[in-house]
Design a protein around this motif. Sequence first.
Motif, mmCIF file in Angstrom:
data_model
loop_
_atom_site.group_PDB
_atom_site.id
_atom_site.type_symbol
_atom_site.label_atom_id
_atom_site.label_comp_id
_atom_site.label_asym_id
_atom_site.label_seq_id
_atom_site.Cartn_x
_atom_site.Cartn_y
_atom_site.Cartn_z
ATOM 1 N N GLY A 231 56.805 62.543 18.646
ATOM 2 C CA GLY A 231 57.893 61.760 18.670
ATOM 3 C C GLY A 231 59.225 62.741 19.310
ATOM 4 O O GLY A 231 60.302 62.387 18.992
ATOM 5 N N ARG A 232 58.886 64.089 19.561
ATOM 6 C CA ARG A 232 60.033 65.062 19.953
ATOM 7 C C ARG A 232 60.941 65.412 18.963
ATOM 8 O O ARG A 232 60.799 64.990 17.741
ATOM 9 C CB ARG A 232 60.704 64.193 21.221
ATOM 10 C CG ARG A 232 59.922 64.158 22.313
ATOM 11 C CD ARG A 232 60.909 63.449 23.358
ATOM 12 N NE ARG A 232 60.272 63.125 24.683
ATOM 13 C CZ ARG A 232 59.210 62.176 24.993
ATOM 14 N NH1 ARG A 232 59.236 60.990 24.228
ATOM 15 N NH2 ARG A 232 58.840 62.358 26.051
ATOM 16 N N ASN A 233 61.850 66.341 19.331
ATOM 17 C CA ASN A 233 62.848 67.000 18.288
ATOM 18 C C ASN A 233 62.059 67.542 17.028
ATOM 19 O O ASN A 233 62.413 67.441 15.859
ATOM 20 C CB ASN A 233 63.764 65.908 18.021
ATOM 21 C CG ASN A 233 64.940 66.734 17.372
ATOM 22 O OD1 ASN A 233 65.170 67.689 17.580
ATOM 23 N ND2 ASN A 233 65.865 65.942 16.420
ATOM 24 N N CYS A 234 60.871 68.098 17.381
ATOM 25 C CA CYS A 234 60.052 68.717 16.111
ATOM 26 C C CYS A 234 59.325 69.941 16.692
ATOM 27 O O CYS A 234 59.360 70.545 17.832
ATOM 28 C CB CYS A 234 59.137 67.686 15.550
ATOM 29 S SG CYS A 234 57.865 67.237 16.651
ATOM 30 N N VAL A 235 58.864 70.512 15.728
ATOM 31 C CA VAL A 235 58.059 72.218 15.869
ATOM 32 C C VAL A 235 56.496 71.685 15.520
ATOM 33 O O VAL A 235 56.163 71.341 14.459
ATOM 34 C CB VAL A 235 58.783 73.094 15.147
ATOM 35 C CG1 VAL A 235 57.924 74.534 15.448
ATOM 36 C CG2 VAL A 235 60.149 73.264 15.417
ATOM 37 N N ALA A 236 55.579 72.124 16.416
ATOM 38 C CA ALA A 236 54.219 71.921 16.149
ATOM 39 C C ALA A 236 53.622 73.379 16.507
ATOM 40 O O ALA A 236 54.241 74.209 17.286
ATOM 41 C CB ALA A 236 53.782 70.972 17.236
ATOM 42 N N VAL A 237 52.700 73.967 15.678
ATOM 43 C CA VAL A 237 52.069 75.321 15.777
ATOM 44 C C VAL A 237 50.595 75.036 16.200
ATOM 45 O O VAL A 237 50.041 74.211 15.632
ATOM 46 C CB VAL A 237 52.124 75.954 14.382
ATOM 47 C CG1 VAL A 237 51.377 77.226 14.514
ATOM 48 C CG2 VAL A 237 53.588 76.090 14.020
#
Length: 303
Positions: free
Chosen positions: A287-293
């Motif tokens: 969904g964008r506008n987020c942080v993934a690790v």
Amino acid sequence: MLTGFAVTGRNGDYPGLGWIVVTRQDAAVAFADATRLALTILGIGLLALPVTFLGAYWFARKIARPLVTLTRAAAQIGRDPDATNLPHQRGSLEVMQLSGSLRALLRRLGSVEAQFVRTAEQYQQDMEQLRQLADTDPLTGLLNRRSFLTVADAALNGSRTSDGLGILMADIDHFKSVNDVYGHPAGDAVIRSVAASIGATLRQHDRVARFGGEEFVVLLLNVDRAGMMALAERMRSAIGSSRVLFEGREIAVTVSFGAALAQPGDRDVDEVIERADFALYSAKNSGRNCVAVADRKANPRAA
């Protein structure tokens, strides 16, 4: 008393008388001319002696001593970089002319040296500017891709362990729409704004670069998973809460982040960047506008 004799002989057809002629003369009279000549030479020598001493003194004072002084001063200039001039010399006209010529030469050399120093300094400044141009992105002033990889590889290889090194990949959401709606100058303004927001949240020892287009990469040192997530979230929040003003219009901007920590088996920083890029791909899909690790080396695109 001197005694001398001579025997008369024939001369041509004259047979001669065969007489022996004997003469006697006082020695003083006989050597009078030679004695006068010797005394004259001695007198001239005695008279010439003080003249010779005076000439030697004049030579020493007017020529030799000034030349020795000039020689010592020149040697001092060769040894001491702070000695830059010759003293004024009095003496013969030739010595004063030589001293003046040497002083003029030194002034000329000093001028040439000063010009050389200025040229060298300008060269250093030009080289520094060229280095900055080669290492930085002209739009944002950040490191470019090439210089970032050099810095990041050095950081990875210079650490005893790869633990504590993190990479963030950031990509501006819907950037193509910004260019389509507002134009490319507005897109450039958005890129500069995002670069400034990321730079403002970095720690002193972290590095950020424009990786290409609307994509950025961040090098984090001495960081763990929680710290990396916190920094990425701080950047994301700062960018999302700001508005880019362009020609009287506000442009809302959000950024997606992918994060990855270096692992002991990483051969170079490209492997860490690849995992962060995979995490960025996941953030876009979430969904964008987020942080993934990215926790593993597995490619999430292959899942």
